[in-house]
Design a protein around this motif. Sequence first.
Motif, PDB file in Angstrom:
ATOM      1  N   GLN A  62       0.830  -1.200   0.000  1.00  0.00           N
ATOM      2  CA  GLN A  62       0.000   0.000   0.000  1.00  0.00           C
ATOM      3  C   GLN A  62       0.869   1.256   0.000  1.00  0.00           C
ATOM      4  O   GLN A  62       0.597   2.211  -0.720  1.00  0.00           O
ATOM      5  CB  GLN A  62      -0.917   0.002   1.212  1.00  0.00           C
ATOM      6  CG  GLN A  62      -1.820   1.228   1.280  1.00  0.00           C
ATOM      7  CD  GLN A  62      -2.623   1.272   2.557  1.00  0.00           C
ATOM      8  OE1 GLN A  62      -2.220   0.717   3.577  1.00  0.00           O
ATOM      9  NE2 GLN A  62      -3.768   1.915   2.512  1.00  0.00           N
ATOM     10  N   ALA A  63       1.923   1.239   0.796  1.00  0.00           N
ATOM     11  CA  ALA A  63       2.821   2.398   0.838  1.00  0.00           C
ATOM     12  C   ALA A  63       3.486   2.619  -0.516  1.00  0.00           C
ATOM     13  O   ALA A  63       3.662   3.754  -0.955  1.00  0.00           O
ATOM     14  CB  ALA A  63       3.874   2.193   1.927  1.00  0.00           C
ATOM     15  N   SER A  70       3.906   9.250  -3.767  1.00  0.00           N
ATOM     16  CA  SER A  70       3.521  10.374  -4.624  1.00  0.00           C
ATOM     17  C   SER A  70       4.112  10.278  -6.027  1.00  0.00           C
ATOM     18  O   SER A  70       3.445  10.638  -7.007  1.00  0.00           O
ATOM     19  CB  SER A  70       3.913  11.696  -3.973  1.00  0.00           C
ATOM     20  OG  SER A  70       5.316  11.749  -3.797  1.00  0.00           O
ATOM     21  N   ASN A  71       5.335   9.782  -6.161  1.00  0.00           N
ATOM     22  CA  ASN A  71       5.925   9.634  -7.501  1.00  0.00           C
ATOM     23  C   ASN A  71       5.133   8.637  -8.338  1.00  0.00           C
ATOM     24  O   ASN A  71       4.938   8.832  -9.534  1.00  0.00           O
ATOM     25  CB  ASN A  71       7.378   9.161  -7.399  1.00  0.00           C
ATOM     26  CG  ASN A  71       8.273  10.209  -6.789  1.00  0.00           C
ATOM     27  OD1 ASN A  71       7.954  11.387  -6.808  1.00  0.00           O
ATOM     28  ND2 ASN A  71       9.384   9.780  -6.228  1.00  0.00           N
ATOM     29  N   ARG A  72       4.681   7.562  -7.692  1.00  0.00           N
ATOM     30  CA  ARG A  72       3.894   6.539  -8.395  1.00  0.00           C
ATOM     31  C   ARG A  72       2.546   7.111  -8.836  1.00  0.00           C
ATOM     32  O   ARG A  72       2.107   6.901  -9.957  1.00  0.00           O
ATOM     33  CB  ARG A  72       3.694   5.338  -7.471  1.00  0.00           C
ATOM     34  CG  ARG A  72       2.719   4.326  -7.969  1.00  0.00           C
ATOM     35  CD  ARG A  72       3.372   3.384  -8.964  1.00  0.00           C
ATOM     36  NE  ARG A  72       2.386   2.391  -9.357  1.00  0.00           N
ATOM     37  CZ  ARG A  72       2.159   2.028 -10.595  1.00  0.00           C
ATOM     38  NH1 ARG A  72       2.886   2.537 -11.565  1.00  0.00           N
ATOM     39  NH2 ARG A  72       1.245   1.143 -10.877  1.00  0.00           N
ATOM     40  N   GLN A  87       3.127   9.438 -11.751  1.00  0.00           N
ATOM     41  CA  GLN A  87       3.417   8.684 -12.981  1.00  0.00           C
ATOM     42  C   GLN A  87       2.133   8.108 -13.591  1.00  0.00           C
ATOM     43  O   GLN A  87       1.911   8.210 -14.800  1.00  0.00           O
ATOM     44  CB  GLN A  87       4.397   7.558 -12.671  1.00  0.00           C
ATOM     45  CG  GLN A  87       4.706   6.683 -13.867  1.00  0.00           C
ATOM     46  CD  GLN A  87       5.495   5.436 -13.476  1.00  0.00           C
ATOM     47  OE1 GLN A  87       5.622   5.119 -12.301  1.00  0.00           O
ATOM     48  NE2 GLN A  87       6.018   4.753 -14.466  1.00  0.00           N
ATOM     49  N   VAL A  88       1.285   7.510 -12.764  1.00  0.00           N
ATOM     50  CA  VAL A  88       0.029   6.939 -13.267  1.00  0.00           C
ATOM     51  C   VAL A  88      -0.879   8.037 -13.802  1.00  0.00           C
ATOM     52  O   VAL A  88      -1.512   7.881 -14.855  1.00  0.00           O
ATOM     53  CB  VAL A  88      -0.679   6.123 -12.160  1.00  0.00           C
ATOM     54  CG1 VAL A  88      -2.083   5.728 -12.574  1.00  0.00           C
ATOM     55  CG2 VAL A  88       0.133   4.889 -11.806  1.00  0.00           C
ATOM     56  N   ALA A  89      -0.952   9.165 -13.094  1.00  0.00           N
ATOM     57  CA  ALA A  89      -1.792  10.276 -13.548  1.00  0.00           C
ATOM     58  C   ALA A  89      -1.343  10.782 -14.909  1.00  0.00           C
ATOM     59  O   ALA A  89      -2.165  11.081 -15.773  1.00  0.00           O
ATOM     60  CB  ALA A  89      -1.759  11.408 -12.515  1.00  0.00           C
TER      61      ALA A  89
END
Length: 87
Positions: A55-56, A61-63, A66-68
Amino acid sequence: MRTLLIAALVLANLVSALLIVRDRHEHRQAFIALTRLEKARDDLNIEFGRLQLEQATWAESNRVDQVARTQLGMVFPRTEDVVVLQR
């Protein structure tokens, strides 16, 4: 009379021996169940730790950024597109 007393004592001894055997068997069964439950608890604690780590990782935030950007096509708004409302 003495024979009756000896027979009663032998019967009482036999009954108490059988009760001890039954109680020890129940104790063993309970201990086996306890051991099984402790192992299940430990396995669940390990899995919970793994899930917290996962979950962490996913919530980093970087992940999320990237997905956004890649999957949702999102970008940061330009300065001229930002509107500040004041009371």
